[in-house]
Design a protein around this motif. Structure first.
Motif, PDB file in Angstrom:
ATOM      1  N   ILE A  65       6.007   6.025   6.726  1.00  0.00           N
ATOM      2  CA  ILE A  65       5.663   4.823   5.970  1.00  0.00           C
ATOM      3  C   ILE A  65       5.383   5.190   4.519  1.00  0.00           C
ATOM      4  O   ILE A  65       5.863   4.543   3.584  1.00  0.00           O
ATOM      5  CB  ILE A  65       4.455   4.113   6.597  1.00  0.00           C
ATOM      6  CG1 ILE A  65       4.860   3.510   7.944  1.00  0.00           C
ATOM      7  CG2 ILE A  65       3.918   3.029   5.672  1.00  0.00           C
ATOM      8  CD1 ILE A  65       3.717   3.082   8.800  1.00  0.00           C
ATOM      9  N   ILE A  66       4.623   6.244   4.329  1.00  0.00           N
ATOM     10  CA  ILE A  66       4.296   6.656   2.973  1.00  0.00           C
ATOM     11  C   ILE A  66       5.553   7.116   2.245  1.00  0.00           C
ATOM     12  O   ILE A  66       5.743   6.846   1.062  1.00  0.00           O
ATOM     13  CB  ILE A  66       3.210   7.754   2.992  1.00  0.00           C
ATOM     14  CG1 ILE A  66       1.894   7.107   3.442  1.00  0.00           C
ATOM     15  CG2 ILE A  66       3.033   8.391   1.627  1.00  0.00           C
ATOM     16  CD1 ILE A  66       0.849   8.050   3.887  1.00  0.00           C
ATOM     17  N   GLY A  67       6.425   7.775   3.001  1.00  0.00           N
ATOM     18  CA  GLY A  67       7.695   8.210   2.430  1.00  0.00           C
ATOM     19  C   GLY A  67       8.511   7.060   1.863  1.00  0.00           C
ATOM     20  O   GLY A  67       9.284   7.217   0.927  1.00  0.00           O
ATOM     21  N   GLN A  68       8.324   5.895   2.406  1.00  0.00           N
ATOM     22  CA  GLN A  68       9.043   4.716   1.936  1.00  0.00           C
ATOM     23  C   GLN A  68       8.409   4.125   0.679  1.00  0.00           C
ATOM     24  O   GLN A  68       8.912   3.166   0.123  1.00  0.00           O
ATOM     25  CB  GLN A  68       9.035   3.633   3.027  1.00  0.00           C
ATOM     26  CG  GLN A  68       9.896   3.978   4.230  1.00  0.00           C
ATOM     27  CD  GLN A  68      11.362   3.972   3.903  1.00  0.00           C
ATOM     28  OE1 GLN A  68      11.882   3.022   3.318  1.00  0.00           O
ATOM     29  NE2 GLN A  68      12.056   5.043   4.258  1.00  0.00           N
ATOM     30  N   GLY A  69       7.274   4.668   0.282  1.00  0.00           N
ATOM     31  CA  GLY A  69       6.622   4.171  -0.912  1.00  0.00           C
ATOM     32  C   GLY A  69       5.728   2.960  -0.662  1.00  0.00           C
ATOM     33  O   GLY A  69       5.283   2.302  -1.578  1.00  0.00           O
ATOM     34  N   TRP A  70       5.462   2.664   0.583  1.00  0.00           N
ATOM     35  CA  TRP A  70       4.545   1.554   0.890  1.00  0.00           C
ATOM     36  C   TRP A  70       3.127   2.081   1.053  1.00  0.00           C
ATOM     37  O   TRP A  70       2.907   3.277   1.238  1.00  0.00           O
ATOM     38  CB  TRP A  70       4.972   0.863   2.185  1.00  0.00           C
ATOM     39  CG  TRP A  70       6.323   0.236   2.096  1.00  0.00           C
ATOM     40  CD1 TRP A  70       6.863  -0.427   1.037  1.00  0.00           C
ATOM     41  CD2 TRP A  70       7.322   0.242   3.116  1.00  0.00           C
ATOM     42  NE1 TRP A  70       8.117  -0.856   1.305  1.00  0.00           N
ATOM     43  CE2 TRP A  70       8.434  -0.480   2.580  1.00  0.00           C
ATOM     44  CE3 TRP A  70       7.401   0.736   4.415  1.00  0.00           C
ATOM     45  CZ2 TRP A  70       9.598  -0.684   3.311  1.00  0.00           C
ATOM     46  CZ3 TRP A  70       8.546   0.530   5.145  1.00  0.00           C
ATOM     47  CH2 TRP A  70       9.644  -0.163   4.597  1.00  0.00           C
ATOM     48  N   GLY A  71       2.217   1.215   0.955  1.00  0.00           N
ATOM     49  CA  GLY A  71       0.818   1.629   1.139  1.00  0.00           C
ATOM     50  C   GLY A  71       0.389   1.496   2.592  1.00  0.00           C
ATOM     51  O   GLY A  71       0.550   0.441   3.200  1.00  0.00           O
ATOM     52  N   LEU A  72      -0.140   2.568   3.119  1.00  0.00           N
ATOM     53  CA  LEU A  72      -0.650   2.505   4.484  1.00  0.00           C
ATOM     54  C   LEU A  72      -2.162   2.358   4.408  1.00  0.00           C
ATOM     55  O   LEU A  72      -2.875   3.291   4.034  1.00  0.00           O
ATOM     56  CB  LEU A  72      -0.262   3.777   5.250  1.00  0.00           C
ATOM     57  CG  LEU A  72      -0.797   3.883   6.680  1.00  0.00           C
ATOM     58  CD1 LEU A  72      -0.283   2.741   7.533  1.00  0.00           C
ATOM     59  CD2 LEU A  72      -0.414   5.220   7.297  1.00  0.00           C
ATOM     60  N   LEU A  73      -2.634   1.185   4.698  1.00  0.00           N
ATOM     61  CA  LEU A  73      -4.060   0.916   4.518  1.00  0.00           C
ATOM     62  C   LEU A  73      -4.865   1.195   5.771  1.00  0.00           C
ATOM     63  O   LEU A  73      -6.032   1.527   5.709  1.00  0.00           O
ATOM     64  CB  LEU A  73      -4.267  -0.540   4.103  1.00  0.00           C
ATOM     65  CG  LEU A  73      -3.832  -0.784   2.671  1.00  0.00           C
ATOM     66  CD1 LEU A  73      -2.694  -1.759   2.628  1.00  0.00           C
ATOM     67  CD2 LEU A  73      -4.992  -1.212   1.836  1.00  0.00           C
ATOM     68  N   GLU A  74      -4.236   0.995   6.915  1.00  0.00           N
ATOM     69  CA  GLU A  74      -5.001   1.209   8.134  1.00  0.00           C
ATOM     70  C   GLU A  74      -4.067   1.562   9.272  1.00  0.00           C
ATOM     71  O   GLU A  74      -2.957   1.043   9.372  1.00  0.00           O
ATOM     72  CB  GLU A  74      -5.783  -0.065   8.499  1.00  0.00           C
ATOM     73  CG  GLU A  74      -6.765   0.170   9.614  1.00  0.00           C
ATOM     74  CD  GLU A  74      -7.449  -1.125  10.032  1.00  0.00           C
ATOM     75  OE1 GLU A  74      -7.616  -2.013   9.190  1.00  0.00           O
ATOM     76  OE2 GLU A  74      -7.788  -1.205  11.218  1.00  0.00           O
ATOM     77  N   MET A  75      -4.546   2.449  10.116  1.00  0.00           N
ATOM     78  CA  MET A  75      -3.802   2.755  11.323  1.00  0.00           C
ATOM     79  C   MET A  75      -4.816   3.178  12.362  1.00  0.00           C
ATOM     80  O   MET A  75      -5.617   4.076  12.141  1.00  0.00           O
ATOM     81  CB  MET A  75      -2.824   3.899  11.079  1.00  0.00           C
ATOM     82  CG  MET A  75      -2.200   4.397  12.375  1.00  0.00           C
ATOM     83  SD  MET A  75      -1.209   5.862  12.157  1.00  0.00           S
ATOM     84  CE  MET A  75       0.307   5.150  11.544  1.00  0.00           C
ATOM     85  N   ARG A  76      -4.803   2.455  13.474  1.00  0.00           N
ATOM     86  CA  ARG A  76      -5.682   2.928  14.543  1.00  0.00           C
ATOM     87  C   ARG A  76      -5.122   2.551  15.900  1.00  0.00           C
ATOM     88  O   ARG A  76      -4.371   1.582  16.031  1.00  0.00           O
ATOM     89  CB  ARG A  76      -7.098   2.397  14.372  1.00  0.00           C
ATOM     90  CG  ARG A  76      -7.192   0.904  14.421  1.00  0.00           C
ATOM     91  CD  ARG A  76      -8.640   0.481  14.133  1.00  0.00           C
ATOM     92  NE  ARG A  76      -8.652  -0.873  13.639  1.00  0.00           N
ATOM     93  CZ  ARG A  76      -9.409  -1.824  14.175  1.00  0.00           C
ATOM     94  NH1 ARG A  76     -10.197  -1.565  15.175  1.00  0.00           N
ATOM     95  NH2 ARG A  76      -9.378  -3.045  13.679  1.00  0.00           N
TER      96      ARG A  76
END
Lengths: 241, 386
Positions: free
Chosen positions: B295-306
């Motif tokens: 996801i980060i590789g795509q340049g999007w912001g990852l705000l939460e993952m659980r």
């Protein structure tokens, strides 16, 4: 039977923990005291005074006596404590009997407090024929016990003490005078006799005359038992739905 | 210790409890769960002998409730939903009275009452009149009367209802102390209570047993696929397509698009979308690391993952909802086959009763986990498929 005693103990505790016992005893003593002094006259003898007092006291207790037992079950139905009693190893009739006897015990205390009338009469120089006094008291206690049993039954019907008291008074009043009210003296047929027989009032006469009539005692005890049994059954039925 | 066999109670035409059967072993704590009006209290009242059952058998501590009610009551402690207190008595006098009624012998009664007051942590109010003590104390006095005769079986109907969090913890502690020597049934609609206290759970709905399982079994049943909750800043559609292309992902569900953009974003006039997704993967696969990198590789912001393990609440709601759906089908079937019976079914009352409590206790019990509508939405879908 032990359980009955525990229930009795608790109800007496409750009577004196609230103002109800004091208020009712005070009211009864004041009211009957006024009546008593009204019956006093230089010409009447001690027994006549007491006889008049007995008959009017019963009538007074019909009204204020209804306020004592009507709280007992109605209140417990309202607060849910009946569920405690009926999930304890106590039989329904033990609960009912305990509550009834607590009220009777309270009334016995009240009766003892009225002995000062007797003392007063002796001090005033009255001469007693003790037989009628004794039977008079027994009659009064039996009669009031009937009112208490009726009050307890009314209490099982409802959660409201006020409603129970009204039911109790109406029913007691009806039983008290049903015969004399609806039947003419001269009438002699089966329903007149039945009504007369079922009325509480005619049965009290022999007591005030100083006669222990076993029939009257059995009559009162049967009526009391009847109402207590009905009370127990009402509780059973009301619980089931 | 407690054997319930096809217990049934009818109020007039309406069945409050239908063919309820369960078993509680010695020393076990059973949680009786269900929405309001499910029949928990009625079931408990039948076990105590307070209510006669219409049919069925209940054996408590070796005695049949219908045949030997007094023997059962001697071995049973019961705390009703409304705590049965004589408010005109002092705590000590009240407990002494209940001990007498339950047949605690005169000799050891006084010390037993002291002991129970100690156990329930009410010693400091023992000489106070019950009318003057706080709710938390009252509840514990109610608990004390239920155990004063050291019964083999203890039945508690919603023992923590109406208490504040601290009091709830205290009362749970007392209940936990009790377990071991006694068999205990506890009704509640607060689910965390079940997970902290109970060994086994019986879920009742519409007067019938839906589930009778240990807590572990129940959690396992609800487990199923691994689930991840994601919050990603990026264009929704692209993100979704991207996620779908990732290996190992079985299903993607977009939760409510969050339109509440912050003011800063509005000023910048830059449409930055905040999206929530629920992703499901096959059991036993941990996708987190790989997914985060991608996801980060795509340049999007990852705000939460659980990881989102299904909570007891979710399992519960799912069960109830499935049952509700089954009921509707039943009714339709009834209508077709038997028109008379349909009149007797109090269906409006039922739906009213059961539709409401579920969300309310979700909010109460689960708090933050449930302010996102995503999981429920998805659950419903799943149910329909079934």
């Amino acid at each position: 039977m032990k359980n009955t005693y525990y229930i009795l103990q608790r109800e007496l505790y409750a009577y004196f923990a609230s103002p109800i016992a004091y208020v009712i005893m005070g009211f009864f003593l004041a009211f009957s005291g006024v009546l008593f002094s009204g019956y006093l006259s230089p010409t009447s003898d001690a027994n006549t005074v007491m006889r008049q007092w007995f008959s009017v006291s019963g009538f007074v207790m019909l009204f204020i006596g209804a306020l004592l037992p009507t709280r007992l079950i109605a209140e417990e139905q309202r607060t849910g404590t009946l569920e405690l009693l009926f999930t304890s190893p106590v039989r329904d009739w033990e609960v009912v009997l305990g509550k009834f006897l607590a009220t009777v015990a309270l009334f016995l205390l009240l009766v003892v407090l009225t002995f000062y009338y007797l003392v007063a009469l002796i001090v005033l120089g009255g001469q007693f024929d003790w037989g009628p006094i004794l039977t008079g008291y027994v009659g009064l206690i039996l009669l009031c016990s009937v009112f208490f049993a009726i009050g307890l039954m009314a209490s099982a019907f409802t959660q409201s003490q006020a409603v129970a008291a009204v039911i109790s008074i109406i029913l007691s009043l009806f039983l008290w005078i049903a015969g004399p009210l609806f039947v003419r003296q001269s009438e002699d047929n089966w329903w007149a006799n039945t009504l007369n027989f079922l009325s509480l009032q005619p049965h009290i006469d022999s007591f005030s005359k100083g006669v222990f009539d076993l029939r009257d005692i059995v009559f009162y005890l049967s009526i009391i038992t009847l109402f207590l049994v009905i009370t127990t059954q009402v509780l059973k039925v009301r619980r089931a739905d | 210790m407690i054997d319930v066999e096809k217990l049934t109670k009818y109020y007039g035409q309406r069945a409050a409890v239908r063919d309820v059967s369960f078993h509680v072993a010695k020393g076990e704590i059973l949680g009786l769960l269900g929405p309001n009006g499910a029949g928990k209290t009625t079931t408990m009242r039948m076990l105590t002998g307070y209510l006669p059952a219409t049919s069925g058998d209940a054996v408590v501590a070796g005695y049949n409730v219908a045949d030997n009610p007094m023997e059962v009551r001697r071995r049973l402690g019961y705390l009703p939903e409304t705590v049965p207190l004589y408010t005109d008595m002092t705590v000590r006098a009240y407990l002494d009275f209940t001990a007498k009624l339950r047949g605690v012998p005169g000799k050891g009664r006084k010390s037993r009452v002291e002991e129970v007051m100690e156990l329930c942590r009410i010693s400091e109010v023992k000489n106070k009149v019950i009318a003057k003590i706080s709710r938390g104390y009252r509840q514990r006095v109610g608990l004390a009367q239920a155990i004063v005769h050291n019964p083999q079986v203890i039945i508690l109907d919603e023992p923590t209802v109406g208490l504040d969090p601290r009091q709830i913890i205290e009362i749970r502690q007392v209940i936990r102390d009790l377990a071991g020597g006694h068999s205990l049934i506890l009704s509640t609609h607060i689910l965390p209570e079940v997970s902290t206290l109970c060994d086994r759970v019986v879920i009742i709905n519409r007067g019938r047993v839906l589930v009778d399982k240990t807590l572990a079994e129940l959690e396992q049943q609800g487990a199923g696929n691994e689930r991840l909750r994601l919050e990603i800043r990026g264009p929704a559609q692209q993100v979704q397509i991207f996620l779908a292309s990732q290996p190992g992902i079985l299903q993607i569900e977009q939760a409510s698009a969050d339109n509440a953009e912050s003011d800063v974003d509005m000023l910048a006039r830059e449409p930055r979308e905040l999206n929530r997704f629920m992703v499901e993967a096959a059991p036993g696969i941990d996708l987190r690391e790989q997914l985060a990198k991608a996801i980060i590789g795509q340049g999007w912001g990852l705000l939460e993952m659980r990881t989102a393990a299904p909570s007891l609440e979710e399992i519960f709601v799912r069960l109830i909802n499935t049952d509700e759906a089954a009921e509707l089908e039943d009714e339709e079937a009834d209508e077709l086959t038997d028109e008379d019976e349909e009149l007797d079914e109090p269906e409006e009352e039922d739906t009213l009763n059961f539709a409401k409590p579920a969300p309310s206790f979700l909010q109460k019990a689960a708090g933050e986990e449930l302010d996102e509508p995503a999981p429920t939405k998805k659950l419903e879908k799943k149910d329909n498929k079934k």
